[in-house]
Write an enzyme that holds these catalytic residues in place. Sequence first.
Site, PDB file in Angstrom:
ATOM      1  CG  HIS A   1      14.612 -11.259 -42.252  1.00  0.00           C
ATOM      2  ND1 HIS A   1      16.010 -10.947 -42.666  1.00  0.00           N
ATOM      3  CD2 HIS A   1      13.861 -10.355 -42.802  1.00  0.00           C
ATOM      4  CE1 HIS A   1      16.052  -9.895 -43.372  1.00  0.00           C
ATOM      5  NE2 HIS A   1      14.636  -9.535 -43.739  1.00  0.00           N
TER       6      HIS A   1
ATOM      7  CG  HIS B   1      11.781  -3.155 -50.958  1.00  0.00           C
ATOM      8  ND1 HIS B   1      11.155  -3.853 -51.881  1.00  0.00           N
ATOM      9  CD2 HIS B   1      10.961  -3.564 -49.616  1.00  0.00           C
ATOM     10  CE1 HIS B   1      10.189  -4.701 -51.546  1.00  0.00           C
ATOM     11  NE2 HIS B   1      10.087  -4.633 -50.087  1.00  0.00           N
TER      12      HIS B   1
END
Length: 462
Positions: free
Chosen positions: A244, A359
């Site tokens: 991240h 996703h």
Amino acid sequence: MSSQVPYAQRRARLASQLGEGGIAIIPTAVERQRNRDSDYLFRHDSYFYYLTGFTEPGAWLVLTAEGQSILFCQPKDMEREIWDGYRLGPAAALDVLGVSASYPVHELDATMPRLLENRRRVWFPFATHTGLAARVEGWLHAVRARARYGALCPAEQSDACLLLDEMRLFKDAHEQDIMRRASQISARAHIRAMQLSARMLRAGQEVREYHLDAELLHAFREAGSQYPAYGSIVAAGANACVLHYRADAAPVRDGELVLIDAGCELDGYASDITRTFPANGRFTGPQRALYELVLASQDAAVAATRPGSRFTDPHDATVAVLAQGMLDLGLLDRNKVGSVQDVIEQRAYFQFYMHRTGHWLGMDVHDCGSYVEPGQERQTSERKDPLSGETITNRPSRVLRPGMVLTIEPGIYVRPAPGVPEPFHNIGIRIEDDAIVTESDCELITRGVPVQPDEIEALMRA
Ligand code: GLY
Ligand code: MN
Ligand code: MN
């Protein structure tokens, strides 16, 4: 705001699922203060936008099973509009948004009890809008207080996300069109960032991650995108191993790779692309070896992304290729971890690949929609995770169907560790594309930026 048609159709579809006497309440997002007189950039609520196409703050939609749609919105206010800009206002909303009634939002608390009176069931999004459940409770109190006058209070409350998530999971033609355009803008931005990196290094200029971030932003906004769909990751060298990481100020060095995970939001829809490229435009041997492995694993995942597959099939296909490659390249030692089957079963690959392969993608970058096949939620099996020791409950994964949109994003992240060959140390690679499931297979909508290493090198020479 484009045509009202898709929004009116979606409202009608939702209304038809509310059940007799049903009523739904969908607020937009709240405005949030950043500090003193500055607010965070306002971004509408995705559910609300899905049903209205309306982007102003201070708005609520109420929908009845009989198909009435009632909008509460900011009233016209010359003074506020001088400071904050144009407001549509309730009168114009009737025509522009095609709703059946509209009121100024300051009448919400007084009007809602009347709208809820004598309804059987109230739907609103659960656990998504802080304070909403309490607000509804307050209105229901007001309904109960009128029981002596014959008012009936709704006896059932249901989660509107159940209906809306399922609707949003399947993207209609209007949505697919916007997502294709968002992807094209993002693909172009990635190409520009790659070319800027090579050009600056060739000119002997110092390159920092923020130079490439600025190029992405420029390309997004120049093409009409409202903002990035999420905080852009521009990670030079070893920073790519921080999953991240956010674009910062680290130097982009000749000879290292750069991982960019960035996508624009266009008219409410996200795109989500990752490319990893050599800062100077030429892969080294070890970089190319790992890159080609990740690409091969992505090819396998793409082949598994077709109607009738399960959501987890692309991930399993990725892992099979990566696990074999990790053994072949010596990242994992066969003498310690055993066969490729052992690597998969014991999750030894997790040292270098620790996220899922995709996703759902839509209005939210990690879009809503159940990952479990409806009707099969209770078919559970349990297993012990070999790494954490936790018991994991498996449920049958979602079956892919036309109109679903998902990302396909395998990667490999090599942190230095004993036994890990040094030439691979600190290399982080991810390749991410967005796919629409079609009638026969899938359409990759983000290939406006290439993935083949030769093509990346060629465009960086240009
Ligand atoms: N950019 C967020 C993700 O790839 O999931
Ligand atoms: Mn993603
Ligand atoms: Mn991404």
